[in-house]
Design a protein around this motif. Sequence first.
Motif, PDB file in Angstrom:
ATOM      1  N   LEU A  34       0.824  -1.208   0.000  1.00  0.00           N
ATOM      2  CA  LEU A  34       0.000   0.000   0.000  1.00  0.00           C
ATOM      3  C   LEU A  34       0.861   1.261   0.000  1.00  0.00           C
ATOM      4  N   GLY A  35       1.807   1.318  -0.924  1.00  0.00           N
ATOM      5  CA  GLY A  35       2.629   2.507  -1.049  1.00  0.00           C
ATOM      6  C   GLY A  35       1.924   3.603  -1.820  1.00  0.00           C
ATOM      7  N   ASN A  36       2.659   4.697  -2.063  1.00  0.00           N
ATOM      8  CA  ASN A  36       2.068   5.845  -2.734  1.00  0.00           C
ATOM      9  C   ASN A  36       1.591   5.522  -4.142  1.00  0.00           C
ATOM     10  N   PHE A  37       2.366   4.701  -4.874  1.00  0.00           N
ATOM     11  CA  PHE A  37       1.979   4.449  -6.257  1.00  0.00           C
ATOM     12  C   PHE A  37       0.618   3.764  -6.334  1.00  0.00           C
ATOM     13  N   HIS A  38       0.420   2.724  -5.565  1.00  0.00           N
ATOM     14  CA  HIS A  38      -0.873   2.027  -5.602  1.00  0.00           C
ATOM     15  C   HIS A  38      -2.010   2.978  -5.268  1.00  0.00           C
ATOM     16  N   ARG A  39      -1.820   3.813  -4.245  1.00  0.00           N
ATOM     17  CA  ARG A  39      -2.915   4.671  -3.795  1.00  0.00           C
ATOM     18  C   ARG A  39      -3.206   5.808  -4.784  1.00  0.00           C
ATOM     19  N   ALA A  40      -2.218   6.132  -5.661  1.00  0.00           N
ATOM     20  CA  ALA A  40      -2.442   7.144  -6.688  1.00  0.00           C
ATOM     21  C   ALA A  40      -2.817   6.530  -8.034  1.00  0.00           C
ATOM     22  N   HIS A  41      -2.845   5.212  -8.111  1.00  0.00           N
ATOM     23  CA  HIS A  41      -3.058   4.559  -9.415  1.00  0.00           C
ATOM     24  C   HIS A  41      -4.242   3.594  -9.350  1.00  0.00           C
ATOM     25  N   GLN A  42      -4.011   2.343  -8.995  1.00  0.00           N
ATOM     26  CA  GLN A  42      -5.094   1.358  -8.986  1.00  0.00           C
ATOM     27  C   GLN A  42      -6.258   1.806  -8.113  1.00  0.00           C
ATOM     28  N   ALA A  43      -5.954   2.326  -6.939  1.00  0.00           N
ATOM     29  CA  ALA A  43      -7.022   2.762  -6.031  1.00  0.00           C
ATOM     30  C   ALA A  43      -7.838   3.899  -6.631  1.00  0.00           C
ATOM     31  N   VAL A  44      -7.193   4.781  -7.392  1.00  0.00           N
ATOM     32  CA  VAL A  44      -7.894   5.904  -8.021  1.00  0.00           C
ATOM     33  C   VAL A  44      -8.785   5.416  -9.155  1.00  0.00           C
ATOM     34  N   TYR A  45      -8.281   4.504  -9.986  1.00  0.00           N
ATOM     35  CA  TYR A  45      -9.110   3.957 -11.060  1.00  0.00           C
ATOM     36  C   TYR A  45     -10.368   3.302 -10.492  1.00  0.00           C
ATOM     37  N   LEU A  46     -10.221   2.527  -9.418  1.00  0.00           N
ATOM     38  CA  LEU A  46     -11.388   1.881  -8.823  1.00  0.00           C
ATOM     39  C   LEU A  46     -12.326   2.909  -8.201  1.00  0.00           C
ATOM     40  N   ASP A  47     -11.768   3.945  -7.591  1.00  0.00           N
ATOM     41  CA  ASP A  47     -12.572   5.020  -7.031  1.00  0.00           C
ATOM     42  C   ASP A  47     -13.429   5.673  -8.123  1.00  0.00           C
ATOM     43  N   ASP A  48     -12.829   5.900  -9.294  1.00  0.00           N
ATOM     44  CA  ASP A  48     -13.565   6.458 -10.425  1.00  0.00           C
ATOM     45  C   ASP A  48     -14.691   5.523 -10.870  1.00  0.00           C
ATOM     46  N   LEU A  49     -14.378   4.227 -10.919  1.00  0.00           N
ATOM     47  CA  LEU A  49     -15.386   3.260 -11.348  1.00  0.00           C
ATOM     48  C   LEU A  49     -16.544   3.208 -10.359  1.00  0.00           C
ATOM     49  N   PHE A  50     -16.236   3.172  -9.072  1.00  0.00           N
ATOM     50  CA  PHE A  50     -17.294   3.121  -8.058  1.00  0.00           C
ATOM     51  C   PHE A  50     -18.188   4.363  -8.155  1.00  0.00           C
ATOM     52  N   ALA A  51     -17.595   5.512  -8.500  1.00  0.00           N
ATOM     53  CA  ALA A  51     -18.369   6.749  -8.625  1.00  0.00           C
ATOM     54  C   ALA A  51     -19.362   6.684  -9.791  1.00  0.00           C
ATOM     55  N   LEU A  52     -19.111   5.790 -10.752  1.00  0.00           N
ATOM     56  CA  LEU A  52     -20.070   5.581 -11.847  1.00  0.00           C
ATOM     57  C   LEU A  52     -21.225   4.675 -11.422  1.00  0.00           C
ATOM     58  N   PHE A 183      -7.873 -17.415  -7.629  1.00  0.00           N
ATOM     59  CA  PHE A 183      -7.913 -15.990  -7.950  1.00  0.00           C
ATOM     60  C   PHE A 183      -6.896 -15.672  -9.044  1.00  0.00           C
ATOM     61  N   THR A 184      -7.073 -14.532  -9.690  1.00  0.00           N
ATOM     62  CA  THR A 184      -6.096 -14.005 -10.648  1.00  0.00           C
ATOM     63  C   THR A 184      -5.025 -13.241  -9.886  1.00  0.00           C
ATOM     64  N   VAL A 185      -3.770 -13.397 -10.288  1.00  0.00           N
ATOM     65  CA  VAL A 185      -2.656 -12.663  -9.666  1.00  0.00           C
ATOM     66  C   VAL A 185      -2.216 -11.577 -10.644  1.00  0.00           C
ATOM     67  N   MET A 186      -2.331 -10.323 -10.213  1.00  0.00           N
ATOM     68  CA  MET A 186      -2.094  -9.183 -11.101  1.00  0.00           C
ATOM     69  C   MET A 186      -0.976  -8.305 -10.542  1.00  0.00           C
ATOM     70  N   SER A 187       0.176  -8.335 -11.192  1.00  0.00           N
ATOM     71  CA  SER A 187       1.279  -7.458 -10.803  1.00  0.00           C
ATOM     72  C   SER A 187       1.017  -6.046 -11.311  1.00  0.00           C
ATOM     73  N   CYS A 188       1.290  -5.066 -10.464  1.00  0.00           N
ATOM     74  CA  CYS A 188       1.217  -3.652 -10.838  1.00  0.00           C
ATOM     75  C   CYS A 188       2.583  -2.995 -10.670  1.00  0.00           C
ATOM     76  N   ASP A 189       3.651  -3.771 -10.825  1.00  0.00           N
ATOM     77  CA  ASP A 189       5.010  -3.254 -10.699  1.00  0.00           C
ATOM     78  C   ASP A 189       5.619  -3.030 -12.073  1.00  0.00           C
ATOM     79  N   ASN A 190       6.640  -2.161 -12.095  1.00  0.00           N
ATOM     80  CA  ASN A 190       7.338  -1.816 -13.339  1.00  0.00           C
ATOM     81  C   ASN A 190       8.363  -2.882 -13.689  1.00  0.00           C
ATOM     82  N   LEU A 191       7.882  -3.949 -14.313  1.00  0.00           N
ATOM     83  CA  LEU A 191       8.745  -5.055 -14.715  1.00  0.00           C
ATOM     84  C   LEU A 191       8.414  -5.454 -16.137  1.00  0.00           C
ATOM     85  N   PRO A 192       9.422  -5.694 -16.965  1.00  0.00           N
ATOM     86  CA  PRO A 192       9.125  -6.250 -18.288  1.00  0.00           C
ATOM     87  C   PRO A 192       8.433  -7.603 -18.134  1.00  0.00           C
TER      88      PRO A 192
END
Length: 487
Positions: A34-52, A183-192
């Motif tokens: 739960l670092g800054n990147f997740h809270r500014a990225h995935q969490a924001v996209y979901l927040d936008d979706l929930f608002a719809l 479950f599906t395992v989804m990486s959100c890290d900067n890796l090729p």
Amino acid sequence: MTLSDTAPGNLSPQVARPGYDRSALTHGIVHVGLGNFHRAHQAVYLDDLFALGEGHDWAITGAGVRAPDAAMREVLLAQDCLSTVIELDETGARARIVGSMIDFLPVEEGNGALIAKMADAATRIVSLTVTEGGYFVSAETGTFDPTHPEIRADAARSEAPHTVFGAIVAALKQRRAAGIDPFTVMSCDNLPGNGEVTRDAVVGFAQLVDLELADWIEGQVAFPNGMVDRITPATGARERALAGKLGLDDPVPVTCEPFRQWVLEDNFPLGRPALEKVGVTFTSDVHTYERMKIRILNGGHALIAYPAALLGVELAHEAMAHPLVHGFFRKVEAQEILPHVHPVPEFDPESYLDLIDARFSNPAVEDTTRRLCLDGSNRQPKFIVPSIRDGLEAGTPVEGLALISALWARYCQGVLEDGTPVAPNDPNWQALVIRAGEAKLRPAAWLEMRDVYGGLGENPRFAGAFAKWFEIVNHDGVAAALEAFID
């Protein structure tokens, strides 16, 4: 005002609040890290979706496997798992309260709570931001390293593991035994190939403890590849002060640039949120997006960070305003990185580089060169070394990439050009400082780090270029090296 579910009604009108009833959200995703990147990225996209009014059964339950995660848990639980996200550019600050996370699991020895939550049938996605170095990848082989001490230790205590991959395998074992689909395992890290890297780690760990389970995971579990992008500085006094000016008492606010991007493979057997409705690109061609972003942006961060830091430049936008640093950045990108990058529907490599130039130059974000220099031993093999390999194979220039390696080695000597000591800035800092000292007498010693360079130290063209630039950097200085390269 301390953040809470009861506070949003009293917030300043400058601060956007969740546009939905958080009490109606139900769990669907476990996110680890739960670092800054997740809270500014995935969490924001979901927040936008929930608002719809959509996807309310996909709320996030936070988790962590490292000691610092426990401190983050304490802070976020105290504010009902709400996060302040502040977008910054030249026009000002735009703040929002993000409410897509509803719980944070205990961070504990053996990861019992995490394993139980992932084993729960309600968990349909497990997502990760555990840093580039958190996947136990050998730079020499490019694959999962089953001999890593943390992995070997976890294999011996597989029912109470310490690593996230041990916990994932333990949870999948329980689901298989209970007849629950994985479950599906989804990486959100900067890796090729981050999905493939994650599969290697999960299956590789399972092979150490249960070969039959490993076969089941390899055949049944989805690991979609994805590319993520948003510049998100570390939180410090400035960021907390920005939140304070908006009337918010948040110890861990997140600041970020306005730009964000997320590209995913559509491989979610148990379903997924309808993220395409809030700007996520679903495509089978993630690798092309990923190569463009990782080579040009993440590699570009290294190009500006090390020379600028050594010259005493503390902020990324100031580095971009420095003529030598900016000239170095543009020349290496144009001649040594872009030739090995392919266009995507939204951008060709040249226009994408111009976008990155503008994003790095955003003065409002105030990203630090120290943050961009962090963890070079894990970032260089993923963001710089692949371009070196491509250049050597194609017979194209690698002089600038050799120079950035020399500048990284000079940074790891532990002192800036003005004599200021460099505080440890890498998990392997002490070993890097020792090796950088050895390289002053024998430059080849730096390239003998096979976990970073693989066999590149044996390539005479690259090794010769590195030795040349390292000598110039040490004897004539960073500015002289940059001038010589640009000219």
